[in-house]
Design a protein around this motif. Structure first.
Motif, short mmCIF file in Angstrom:
data_model
loop_
_atom_site.label_atom_id
_atom_site.label_comp_id
_atom_site.label_asym_id
_atom_site.label_seq_id
_atom_site.Cartn_x
_atom_site.Cartn_y
_atom_site.Cartn_z
N ALA A 1 -4.48 2.54 -0.08
CA ALA A 1 -4.21 3.17 1.20
C ALA A 1 -5.31 4.19 1.46
O ALA A 1 -5.74 4.90 0.55
N LYS A 2 -5.76 4.26 2.71
CA LYS A 2 -6.88 5.13 3.05
C LYS A 2 -6.46 6.17 4.07
O LYS A 2 -5.52 5.98 4.85
N SER B 1 -1.78 7.13 13.80
CA SER B 1 -0.78 6.06 13.61
C SER B 1 0.55 6.43 14.22
O SER B 1 1.40 5.56 14.47
N ARG C 1 0.83 -1.21 0.00
CA ARG C 1 0.00 0.00 0.00
C ARG C 1 0.86 1.25 0.00
O ARG C 1 0.51 2.28 0.57
N GLY D 1 -2.98 0.94 10.16
CA GLY D 1 -4.32 0.91 9.58
C GLY D 1 -5.22 -0.06 10.32
O GLY D 1 -4.78 -0.82 11.18
N ASN D 2 -6.50 -0.01 9.99
CA ASN D 2 -7.47 -0.91 10.60
C ASN D 2 -8.45 -1.39 9.53
O ASN D 2 -9.33 -0.66 9.13
N SER E 1 -2.73 -2.65 7.15
CA SER E 1 -2.49 -2.93 5.74
C SER E 1 -1.39 -2.10 5.12
O SER E 1 -0.83 -2.49 4.09
N VAL E 2 -1.07 -0.93 5.68
CA VAL E 2 -0.06 -0.04 5.09
C VAL E 2 1.28 -0.29 5.79
O VAL E 2 1.42 -0.07 6.99
N GLU F 1 -7.46 9.98 -1.10
CA GLU F 1 -7.28 8.59 -1.54
C GLU F 1 -7.31 8.54 -3.06
O GLU F 1 -8.08 9.24 -3.70
N ASP G 1 -6.18 5.03 7.58
CA ASP G 1 -5.04 4.19 7.94
C ASP G 1 -3.97 4.98 8.68
O ASP G 1 -3.22 4.44 9.51
N TYR G 2 -3.87 6.27 8.37
CA TYR G 2 -2.84 7.11 8.99
C TYR G 2 -3.31 7.78 10.28
O TYR G 2 -2.49 8.27 11.05
#
Length: 334
Positions: A142-143, A150, A104, A236-237, A240-241, A132, A146-147
């Motif tokens: 990547a969304k 983080s 991602r 991410g949730n 994934s990244v 995005e 996700d950040y």
């Protein structure tokens, strides 16, 4: 892999040698960055400067001749589609590159800067928003969420400051396909920003500068058993990244004398961690082959050796500290 090349990669990945820097600063990665702002319920739409990327074309499998006495046909799987891997092409006004669906993150992004392009001031990053990239299938995208919280910055690979020549171009640099999770204080907002400024300053000597930037996921030696392993965080949730362990830049400084002109090449690998601003940039210089082996990419296969020069023998490879941190406080999502 030669012993010399392995040593270079190990140094950049574990932190010794070229190298000592990468090892010294990759072992501890501070996470004290200010949290990024929560994404709006409706993510901002893609700016017009982001071109519609062509659909990735899966490679045509090279099928072995079918033998009459073979009882199976493994190539029959292709009737259901090509599994991959597929690298989505990235194309927008300020950059070109390829996106890695598994991580991602972009695999690489390339930009072009000139004295003319950097002299224009037709854009303001306060008007830009992270968004995005709808060219990437939702499953692999990547969304913004996700950040969120983080602990990492959404780190530009092609800097927004390199696209001041157009608001559309600057907006396009805020696509998440141009981002990787980066340590903020001490790296993205400090040493990395100074490194980007070093690249811009090259246009004072060279009329054309091309830069390829991307992430690396390098091994480190486990002190418990001495074995080499690759380990990186995923945000991410659901997670994934991937968080790169290092970043590279390959710089092509062109002398502008035509198709057979000289090109000063420089390759650098920096750890995704705090780096003191007094560290010499030359300590992060590595042979181009080291970046190619670590990334699986080829950067100069069509550049004749007779045209190549060493960037750090042409210019002084050092950074000049400027106060980017206070300027970045007003940036979107910082």
């Amino acid at each position: 892999m030669s012993k010399a090349t392995f040593a270079i990669i190990a140094a950049a990945g574990a932190a010794t040698g070229a190298g000592v820097t990468a090892l010294l600063y990759s072992s501890k990665t501070p996470r004290q960055q200010a949290p990024v702002a929560a994404p709006a319920q409706a993510p901002p739409s893609a700016p017009s400067g982001l071109a519609k990327a062509p659909s990735p074309q899966p490679p045509t499998p090279s099928l072995a001749p079918k033998r009459a006495d073979t009882p199976v046909n493994p190539e029959g799987i292709y009737q259901y589609g090509f599994p991959g891997p597929i690298n989505d092409p990235l194309h927008s006004l300020p950059l070109t590159g390829a996106y890695d669906r598994r991580m991602r993150n972009p695999s690489w992004v390339a930009e072009h800067i000139t004295p003319n392009s950097l002299s224009m001031n037709n854009a303001d990053r306060k008007n830009s928003n992270f968004f995005e990239d709808n060219n990437i299938p939702p499953l692999f995208r990547a969304k913004l969420a996700d950040y969120f919280r983080s602990g990492y910055d959404r780190g530009h690979q092609v800097p927004a400051a390199d696209a001041k020549w157009s608001q559309e171009a600057m907006d396009a640099t805020f696509a998440l396909t141009n981002m990787c999770p980066q340590v903020g204080d001490g790296f993205n907002r400090d040493y990395w920003a100074h490194f980007e400024d070093f690249c811009r300053n090259l246009t004072k000597k060279y009329p054309s500068v091309r830069i390829v930037t991307g992430p690396l996921y390098l091994p480190h030696r486990d002190p418990a058993d001495g074995k080499w392993r690759v380990s990186y965080e995923v945000i991410g949730n659901p997670p994934s990244v991937a968080v790169p362990t290092h970043f590279y830049k390959v710089i092509y400084a062109e002398d502008g004398s035509g198709p057979n002109g000289k090109v000063a090449l420089g390759a650098f690998v920096l750890p995704n961690a705090r780096i003191p601003n007094d560290k010499h940039l030359s300590e992060f210089e590595v042979p181009l082959e080291a970046v190619e082996r670590a990334s699986g990419l080829e950067f100069a296969s069509k550049l004749d050796p007779s045209r190549r020069k060493s960037l750090c023998k042409e210019v002084k490879c050092e950074i000049y500290v400027r106060d980017f941190k206070n300027a970045n406080k007003s940036l979107p999502g910082k």
